[in-house]
Design an enzyme around this catalytic site. Structure first.
Site, mmCIF file in Angstrom:
data_model
loop_
_atom_site.group_PDB
_atom_site.id
_atom_site.type_symbol
_atom_site.label_atom_id
_atom_site.label_comp_id
_atom_site.label_asym_id
_atom_site.label_seq_id
_atom_site.Cartn_x
_atom_site.Cartn_y
_atom_site.Cartn_z
ATOM 1 N N ASP A 1 18.799 -2.455 -25.089
ATOM 2 C CA ASP A 1 19.642 -1.233 -25.129
ATOM 3 C C ASP A 1 18.812 -0.155 -24.772
ATOM 4 O O ASP A 1 17.533 -0.190 -24.388
ATOM 5 C CB ASP A 1 20.408 -1.236 -26.260
ATOM 6 C CG ASP A 1 21.611 -0.105 -25.996
ATOM 7 O OD1 ASP A 1 21.826 0.503 -24.737
ATOM 8 O OD2 ASP A 1 22.635 -0.082 -26.889
HETATM 9 C C1 BGC Z 1 24.753 2.115 -24.810
HETATM 10 C C2 BGC Z 1 25.090 0.688 -24.470
HETATM 11 C C3 BGC Z 1 25.236 1.107 -22.868
HETATM 12 C C4 BGC Z 1 23.828 1.819 -22.488
HETATM 13 C C5 BGC Z 1 23.775 1.979 -20.848
HETATM 14 C C6 BGC Z 1 23.727 2.729 -24.272
HETATM 15 O O1 BGC Z 1 23.487 3.923 -25.053
HETATM 16 O O2 BGC Z 1 24.608 1.400 -26.338
HETATM 17 O O3 BGC Z 1 26.160 0.165 -24.816
HETATM 18 O O4 BGC Z 1 25.572 -0.137 -21.938
HETATM 19 O O5 BGC Z 1 23.696 2.836 -23.046
HETATM 20 O O6 BGC Z 1 24.487 2.931 -20.548
#
Ligand code: BGC
Length: 740
Positions: free
Chosen positions: A270
C-alpha cells in the site's frame, strides 16, 4: 534502442508468455529489474523531468494516479520508445465504485446481493478507466469489516465472508473480463491483505489482532476466493497483524499466499506501507524495511522508494537472493504481457464508448435501485401513491446535493453529472404533484436550527415529507472513522421537529456506513437506506419512492442499536451462556438494591440487550413474502455428497417485487466452536402478486468446511441446522446429519 521484437506480438498461451518474459528478463540489469518493482505517483496532467528521466532509465515499472490521456500516452511512449528495453508501464488508479459514472459505494453494491449488478458495474468502470489509459485498478476491497466506526467499511463488501467472496469475485470478473488483453479489461487488485478491517476500535490504520483460526475462517476467505478467481494482483494492508505489519508479514505473503494458495500474480504494497514499517517500530530504517518487505514477498513498492534506494545494496551484501528478485519481476512482466501492453501500450479513446453514456447510466441506476434497503415501512406508507397525493415536501441537506451522494474516494466523477433526489422526484411527479422544498439544515453537520421553522411549515402544507439526511461523503472512507455513528449535527433534532407535525415521514438516508438509528425509528414511518448511491442516486430513489420499482436490497452488515454493541455481527458464537428474550433484562426494569444474581446470567448488555437494530440480511420490499414448507432432500449425507434444501416462496402482496432468499447453516459441534449461523447461499427471486414458487439450494459437504484448531480445512461429520428466509433472523429451519 528498445527491444522492438516484443512489440506487435500477440500472446498465445501461458508458455509463450513465460518464454517471452524469461527472454526479456535475461536482458535486464539489476537496476532495471528493481525499476519494474517500483511504482511512482504521476504529477497529474504533465510529465516532470525527473519522472521522464526515471522512465527513460528503466527505473519505473508502474505509475499511479495519472489519468490525463495525453500524459498517459506520453508516459508509455517514454517507456516504450526511450528506455533501453522498451517495457510498457502499468497505470494504476483507484476505481473503487466507478470512474466517471459513479456507482453506489461498494458497501451499497453489496446490499444488492446481486453478482450481475456488481460485475456489470465493475465492467463499465473498467471500460471508462481504460479510456483514460488506466490498465490496473486497486479494487475490489474485500476486507471483512464488523465495525461501522471504521470509515473504510464504505469501501468494503460488508461483514460476511461468503457474500464478500461472491461479490468480490463478481467485481474481479467485471474488471478483468474474459481476457485481460481485451479492450476495456483492466487488472484487478484484491486489497488489503490482510486483516485491515479489524482495526481496533474502528480507528483507521490501527493494529489488528486476529487469532489465526479466526483469520482463516473469516478474514482470509474472500482473498482465497479472489486468488481462485485469477485476480491479477493483491495489495498488502497498512496495518500490523498480530504484531507484524502486513507489508513485512511472511506468514501472509509467503506461507499462505504463495505456499498454500499458489498465487502466481503479484503483490503491491500500500501507499508507503513499506517505509511505514519503521514508524510501526518493526524496522530500524528504510533499508531494513526494504529487506523485510522483499523477504516477505512484496513484489512492487507503491509510492515510497526503499526498493530503488536499497535493493541493489541488499543484493550485493548477499541479504537478498537475485533469484527472488527475478521471480518478482517475472510476475510483473507476466501481467504486462497478459494485458497486451507489449502489443499496444497506447490508448485511443475512439476504441471505447463515450464516458457516462446512457447505458452506463442505466447500469449505475440499476445498481442504486438494488442497493437501497427499505429498513422500515410502517403502515405501508411507501410506495407513495401519486393518485392519492397532492403535495410532497422534500426536505434535507442531502436532497439536492449531487456531490455528497457520490460517496467516498471518488477522484474522477463529477457532481455536475449527478442527478439528485429533488430533481428526480420533480421529474417523476410531473405536473400532478406539488413539490415543496427546503433544506432544513444548510449541511449535514450544520449546528443551526434556523431552517427548522421553514421545514416544519413546508411539511405542514404537504401530504407527506421525504426527508433526505445522512453523512457527507467525507465522513467515511480512508482515515475517516467516527467514534459516534449517529446522524451527524442537528439531524436528529430536525427529525424530532418534523415528527411533531404528525405528517407521515419517509426518511431517506445517504451514508457510508450503518448509522445508529435507535432514536430515529419511532419518529419516522419509513426508512430507505440509500448508502451513497452515486451519479444516478436521485432517479433510483425516486423510482423506489413512487413504486416504479420495489426496493430489494438487503443489509450486508448488521445495524447496531448503540456503538457499545460493536462488534456485532450475525455469525457470532453461541457462548456458554447464550442470551434469549427471557434472560435479557433491561436495567430500567431492575429495582434498586437488586441482588447481584437476579440478572439473566447470559451474554447481553443491560442497556442494549443482545439484538441489533436491524439484522444482517434484513430488507423489506413492496411485496408481501412468506416462506413455507422447508424440506431437505435427505436427512443424512456422507462426506463428499450434496443435499438439496428448498422452500416455497409466496408473494401474497399487491406489488410485484424481488426477494433475496438466503440460506444459512449451523454446524452444531466443532473442533473449534462454530458460528450460530453462516450464510451459504442466496438467490434473487422476482414474484408477481399472488405468485408462488419453489426455491432450492444445493449444499455440498465441502461448503461446510472450516479451519479446525490445527488449521486444517475440514468438514466434520455431525448435526447441522439449516434456515431459509429473508434475513439472518429467518425462523424457518430444518436439520440434517453428515456422516463419515
Ligand atoms: C489506500 C489504498 C489505495 C492507495 C492508492 C492508499 O491510501 O489504502 O487502498 O489503493 O492509497 O490510492
Amino acid at each position: 534502442m528498445h527491444s522492438v521484437k516484443f512489440l506487435h506480438q500477440d500472446i498465445q498461451d501461458e508458455q509463450t508468455v513465460q518464454s517471452m518474459v524469461n527472454e526479456l528478463l535475461s536482458q535486464m540489469g539489476l537496476d532495471e529489474k528493481i525499476g519494474q518493482m517500483s511504482q511512482v505517483c504521476g504529477a497529474g496532467g504533465w510529465v516532470p523531468d525527473h519522472l521522464a528521466d526515471a522512465i527513460r532509465a528503466g527505473q519505473v515499472g508502474s505509475v499511479l494516479n495519472e489519468v490525463d490521456l495525453n500524459t498517459v500516452n506520453e508516459l508509455q511512449r517514454l517507456a516504450v520508445e526511450e528506455s533501453r528495453l522498451g517495457i510498457p508501464l502499468l497505470l494504476g488508479r483507484d476505481v473503487i465504485h466507478g470512474f466517471k459514472t459513479i456507482l453506489p459505494i461498494p458497501l451499497g453494491q453489496a446490499a444488492s446481493w446481486d453478482a450481475n449488478v456488481v460485475s456489470e458495474g465493475a465492467r463499465i468502470s473498467a471500460v471508462e478507466a481504460a479510456t483514460a489509459g488506466v490498465n490496473w485498478t486497486f479494487a475490489p476491497m474485500i476486507d471483512i469489516s464488523r465495525d461501522p466506526r471504521w470509515g473504510r467499511i464504505a469501501e468494503s463488501l460488508g461483514e460476511d465472508p461468503f457474500l464478500c467472496s461472491q461479490l468480490g469475485n463478481a467485481m474481479i470478473r467485471g474488471f478483468q473480463g474474459a481476457d485481460l488483453a481485451e479492450n476495456g479489461s483492466i487488472a484487478a487488485c484484491a486489497k488489503h491483505f490482510a486483516g485491515y478491517g479489524a482495526a481496533e476500535g474502528g480507528r483507521d490504520y490501527n493494529t489488528a489482532n486476529i487469532p489465526e483460526n479466526e483469520l482463516r475462517n473469516v478474514y482470509l476467505r474472500p482473498f482465497k476466493a479472489a486468488v481462485d478467481a485469477n485476480c491479477a494482483t493483491l495489495m498488502s494492508a497498512f496495518c500490523d497483524l498480530n504484531g507484524v505489519p502486513a507489508s513485512g508479514n511472511a506468514f501472509l505473503m509467503d506461507q499462505v499466499l504463495r505456499k498454500e494458495w499458489n498465487f502466481d500474480g503479484f503483490v503491491v504494497s500500500d501507499w508507503e506501507s513499506i517505509v511505514e514499517m519503521s514508524v510501526h517500530g518493526f524496522t530500524d530504517d528504510d533499508e531494513q524495511a526494504a529487506l523485510e518487505a522483499v523477504t516477505a514477498g512484496i513484489d512492487m513498492e507503491m509510492a515510497s522508494s526503499t526498493y530503488r534506494d536499497h535493493l541493489e545494496n541488499l543484493v550485493a551484501a548477499g541479504k537478498v537472493d537475485l533469484e527472488k528478485i527475478d521471480q518478482m519481476v517475472r510476475r510483473i512482466l507476466t501481467l504486462k504481457f497478459k494485458l497486451g501492453l507489449f502489443r499496444n501500450p497506447y490508448t485511443n479513446p475512439e476504441d471505447y464508448p463515450a464516458l457516462l453514456n446512457e447505458s452506463h447510466r442505466e447500469i449505475a441506476k440499476e445498481a442504486a435501485v438494488k442497493s437501497c434497503v427499505l429498513l422500515q415501512n410502517n403502515n405501508r406508507v411507501l410506495p407513495l401513491n401519486r393518485a392519492q397525493l397532492d403535495s410532497i415536501a422534500v426536505i434535507g441537506p442531502l436532497a439536492d446535493d449531487g456531490y455528497e451522494q457520490l460517496g467516498t474516494w471518488v477522484f474522477d466523477g463529477n457532481a455536475e453529472d449527478s442527478i439528485h433526489c429533488l430533481d428526480a422526484i420533480k421529474q417523476l411527479a410531473g405536473d400532478d404533484l406539488i413539490i415543496n422544498h427546503c433544506k432544513g439544515l444548510d449541511s449535514a453537520r450544520s449546528p443551526s436550527h434556523e431552517g427548522f421553522a421553514e421545514a416544519v411549515e413546508t411539511a405542514m402544507r404537504s401530504d407527506v415529507t421525504v426527508l433526505v439526511l445522512g453523512e457527507e461523503s467525507f465522513m467515511s472512507g480512508e482515515a475517516h472513522s467516527r467514534a459516534n455513528i449517529d446522524l451527524p449535527g442537528q439531524q436528529q433534532q430536525l427529525i424530532e421537529a418534523l415528527a411533531e407535525t404528525g405528517k407521515p415521514i419517509v426518511l431517506v438516508i445517504m451514508a457510508g456506513r450503518p448509522l445508529t438509528l435507535d432514536r430515529v425509528v419511532d419518529k419516522v414511518d419509513a426508512i430507505l437506506y440509500a448508502w451513497h448511491p452515486g451519479t444516478m442516486g436521485g432517479p433510483a430513489i425516486a423510482d423506489l419512492l413512487f413504486g416504479v420499482q420495489s426496493p430489494s436490497g438487503k443489509l450486508p452488515v448488521t445495524f447496531p442499536k448503540a456503538v457499545g454493541q460493536i462488534p456485532i455481527y450475525y455469525a457470532t458464537k453461541n457462548t456458554g451462556r447464550p442470551p434469549s428474550e427471557e434472560s435479557c433484562i433491561h436495567m430500567d426494569d431492575v429495582p434498586p438494591r437488586a441482588a447481584q444474581t437476579s440478572l439473566g446470567m447470559a451474554s447481553f448488555h443491560l442497556d442494549a440487550g443482545y439484538k441489533p437494530l436491524f439484522p444482517f440480511g434484513h430488507g423489506l420490499n413492496y411485496g408481501d413474502f412468506h416462506y413455507v414448507k422447508i424440506t431437505t432432500s435427505r436427512s443424512h449425507i456422507a462426506l463428499g455428497e450434496s443435499i438439496d434444501i428448498a422452500v416455497d416462496l409466496i408473494n401474497s402482496g399487491v406489488h410485484a417485487a424481488e426477494e433475496v432468499v438466503q440460506l444459512y447453516v449451523r454446524d452444531l459441534v466443532g473442533n473449534v466452536t462454530r458460528p450460530v449461523k453462516e450464510l451459504k447461499g442466496f438467490r434473487r427471486i422476482k414474484l408477481n402478486p399472488g405468485q408462488r414458487t419453489r426455491v432450492g439450494f444445493s449444499l455440498h459437504t465441502d461448503d461446510l468446511a472450516f479451519y479446525n484448531r490445527h488449521m486444517q480445512l475440514v468438514t466434520e461429520p455431525g448435526q447441522f441446522h439449516v434456515w431459509i428466509g429473508g434475513s439472518s433472523d429467518a425462523p424457518l429451519w430444518a436439520e440434517f446429519e453428515v456422516h463419515p
